[in-house]
Enzyme design. Structure first.
Site, mmCIF file in Angstrom:
data_model
loop_
_atom_site.group_PDB
_atom_site.id
_atom_site.type_symbol
_atom_site.label_atom_id
_atom_site.label_comp_id
_atom_site.label_asym_id
_atom_site.label_seq_id
_atom_site.Cartn_x
_atom_site.Cartn_y
_atom_site.Cartn_z
ATOM 1 N N LYS A 166 13.538 -7.491 5.282
ATOM 2 C CA LYS A 166 14.922 -7.950 5.440
ATOM 3 C C LYS A 166 15.841 -6.753 5.665
ATOM 4 C CE LYS A 166 14.281 -12.297 4.616
ATOM 5 N NZ LYS A 166 14.548 -13.325 5.585
ATOM 6 N N LEU A 167 17.020 -7.047 6.225
ATOM 7 C CA LEU A 167 18.028 -5.989 6.318
ATOM 8 C C LEU A 167 18.591 -5.716 4.924
ATOM 9 C CD1 LEU A 167 20.228 -6.812 9.446
ATOM 10 C CD2 LEU A 167 18.614 -4.919 9.161
ATOM 11 N N HIS B 193 8.191 3.306 9.339
ATOM 12 C CA HIS B 193 7.883 2.401 10.457
ATOM 13 C C HIS B 193 6.556 2.851 11.078
ATOM 14 C CE1 HIS B 193 8.784 -0.443 13.633
ATOM 15 N NE2 HIS B 193 8.393 0.472 14.506
ATOM 16 N N LYS C 271 22.063 -15.885 -0.464
ATOM 17 C CA LYS C 271 22.332 -14.626 0.235
ATOM 18 C C LYS C 271 23.665 -13.989 -0.169
ATOM 19 C CE LYS C 271 21.275 -12.723 4.671
ATOM 20 N NZ LYS C 271 21.359 -12.806 6.093
ATOM 21 N N ASP D 68 15.390 -0.313 12.020
ATOM 22 C CA ASP D 68 14.679 0.818 12.635
ATOM 23 C C ASP D 68 15.585 1.797 13.372
ATOM 24 O OD1 ASP D 68 12.374 -0.370 11.693
ATOM 25 O OD2 ASP D 68 12.039 -1.479 13.545
ATOM 26 N N GLU E 98 0.784 7.053 7.235
ATOM 27 C CA GLU E 98 1.957 6.615 6.456
ATOM 28 C C GLU E 98 1.824 7.050 4.998
ATOM 29 O OE1 GLU E 98 3.255 2.531 6.830
ATOM 30 O OE2 GLU E 98 2.202 2.331 8.732
ATOM 31 N N SER F 187 0.833 -1.210 0.000
ATOM 32 C CA SER F 187 0.000 0.000 0.000
ATOM 33 C C SER F 187 0.867 1.259 0.000
ATOM 34 C CB SER F 187 -0.982 -0.007 1.175
ATOM 35 O OG SER F 187 -0.324 0.178 2.393
ATOM 36 N N ASN G 77 13.233 4.401 5.318
ATOM 37 C CA ASN G 77 12.257 3.373 5.676
ATOM 38 C C ASN G 77 11.074 4.064 6.344
ATOM 39 O OD1 ASN G 77 11.192 0.736 6.301
ATOM 40 N ND2 ASN G 77 11.928 1.020 8.411
HETATM 41 C C1 GRF Z 1 3.658 -0.532 6.859
HETATM 42 O O1 GRF Z 1 2.892 -0.463 8.040
HETATM 43 C C2 GRF Z 1 5.043 0.018 7.107
HETATM 44 O O2 GRF Z 1 5.087 1.014 8.076
HETATM 45 C C3 GRF Z 1 5.790 -1.186 7.615
HETATM 46 O O3 GRF Z 1 5.260 -2.274 6.887
HETATM 47 C C4 GRF Z 1 3.937 -1.974 6.448
HETATM 48 C C5 GRF Z 1 3.924 -2.162 4.968
HETATM 49 O O4 GRF Z 1 2.648 -2.060 4.421
HETATM 50 N N1 GRF Z 1 7.221 -1.016 7.486
HETATM 51 P P1 GRF Z 1 2.466 -1.985 2.860
HETATM 52 O O5 GRF Z 1 3.091 -3.236 2.250
HETATM 53 O O6 GRF Z 1 3.123 -0.739 2.368
HETATM 54 O O7 GRF Z 1 0.981 -1.967 2.646
#
Ligand code: GRF
Length: 203
Positions: free
Chosen positions: A88-89, A106, A62, A147, A176, A13, A104
Site C-alpha cells: 500500500k501507499l 524494489h 482508511k 517506487d 535484496e 523474507s 523501500n
Molecule cells: C520483495 O521482492 C521486495 O523487493 C518487494 O516485495 C517483495 C517482498 O518479499 N517490494 P518479502 O515479503 O520480503 O519476502
C-alpha cells in the site's frame, strides 16, 4: 541506533533478513514495530513470535489509518521506517512525519520496471520481456508515489537466457537480503545526504 518500524504485506523474507542482521550486529538498529495491511501476513506472525509490537490496519477504515499509524509508531519510539514488501501507499501524513526517514526495496533497477502495478512476478516478467541483460534490486527513499524517490543503493544480477520470472526473482531476492541491511546501516551511520533528487553517501 535506528529504531525501526518495518511495514509488510506478505511472506516477510526481507523482514527476516533485517532481523538477522540486527541479531548478528551487522545493523545497528532495533526493530521496534511491524505494521501490516493484512491480518494474516506471515511476516506479521513472525514479528509477533519474536515479541515485536505489531499492528494490522486491515480492520481500520482508511480515514483513521494515518492517526492510528502515527500513534502506534510514536508509542513504540520508531524513528525510521523500512517498507519490506508493503503493498500500500504510505499515507501522506506519515511521509511528512518521517522526512527522508522511509525507505523501500524494489526487485528491479529503478527507475525502470517500477510504479503502480509493478510488483511481484510482474516485475520479473517485464524485465525478461524487455530483453534486458541485467536486473537487480533498488533501495530508495519513499514519497507519496510508488517506487519514486532518490536511490540509496542498487545491486545488479545477470538475466540468463533461460530465466523464468521465478528463477530471476530468486536471484534478485538473494541480493535484496544483502543490500537492505547494508543500506539501512548507511542511515544508522548517518552517512546518507540527500541532494535534490540524488543521494550522496559520505565517507
Ligand atoms: C520483495 O521482492 C521486495 O523487493 C518487494 O516485495 C517483495 C517482498 O518479499 N517490494 P518479502 O515479503 O520480503 O519476502
Amino acid at each position: 541506533m535506528l529504531k525501526l518500524a518495518v511495514f509488510v504485506s506478505g511472506r516477510g523474507s526481507n523482514l527476516r533478513s533485517i532481523h538477522k542482521a540486527v541479531k548478528e550486529r551487522r545493523l545497528t538498529a532495533q526493530i521496534v514495530a511491524v505494521v501490516s495491511n493484512l491480518d494474516d501476513a506471515p511476516a506479521l506472525a513472525f514479528a509477533s513470535n519474536e515479541g515485536i509490537a505489531v499492528l494490522s490496519l486491515e480492520q481500520t477504515p482508511k480515514s483513521e489509518q494515518p492517526r492510528l499509524l502515527l500513534d502506534f509508531l510514536g508509542a513504540n519510539g520508531a524513528d525510521f521506517i523500512a517498507l519490506a514488501g508493503y503493498m500500500k501507499l504510505v499515507p501522506a501524513e506519515v511521509v511528512a512525519a518521517f522526512p527522508h526517514r522511509i525507505v523501500n526495496i524494489h526487485p528491479a533497477l529503478l527507475p525502470a520496471f517500477g510504479g503502480k502495478g509493478m510488483y511481484g512476478r510482474r516485475v520479473h516478467e517485464a524485465v525478461i520481456a524487455s530483453g534486458a541483460k541485467i536486473s537487480g534490486a533498488t533501495v530508495h527513499l519513499v514519497d507519496e508515489e510508488y517506487d519514486r524517490g532518490p536511490i540509496v543503493m542498487q545491486r545488479t544480477v545477470i538475466v540468463h537466457d533461460d530465466d523464468t520470472p521465478e528463477t530471476l526473482a530468486a536471484r534478485v531476492l538473494e541480493v535484496e537480503h544483502v543490500i537492505y541491511p547494508e543500506a539501512l546501516q548507511l542511515f544508522a551511520d548517518r552517512r546518507v545526504v540527500v541532494v535534490e533528487n540524488r543521494i550522496i553517501i559520505r565517507g
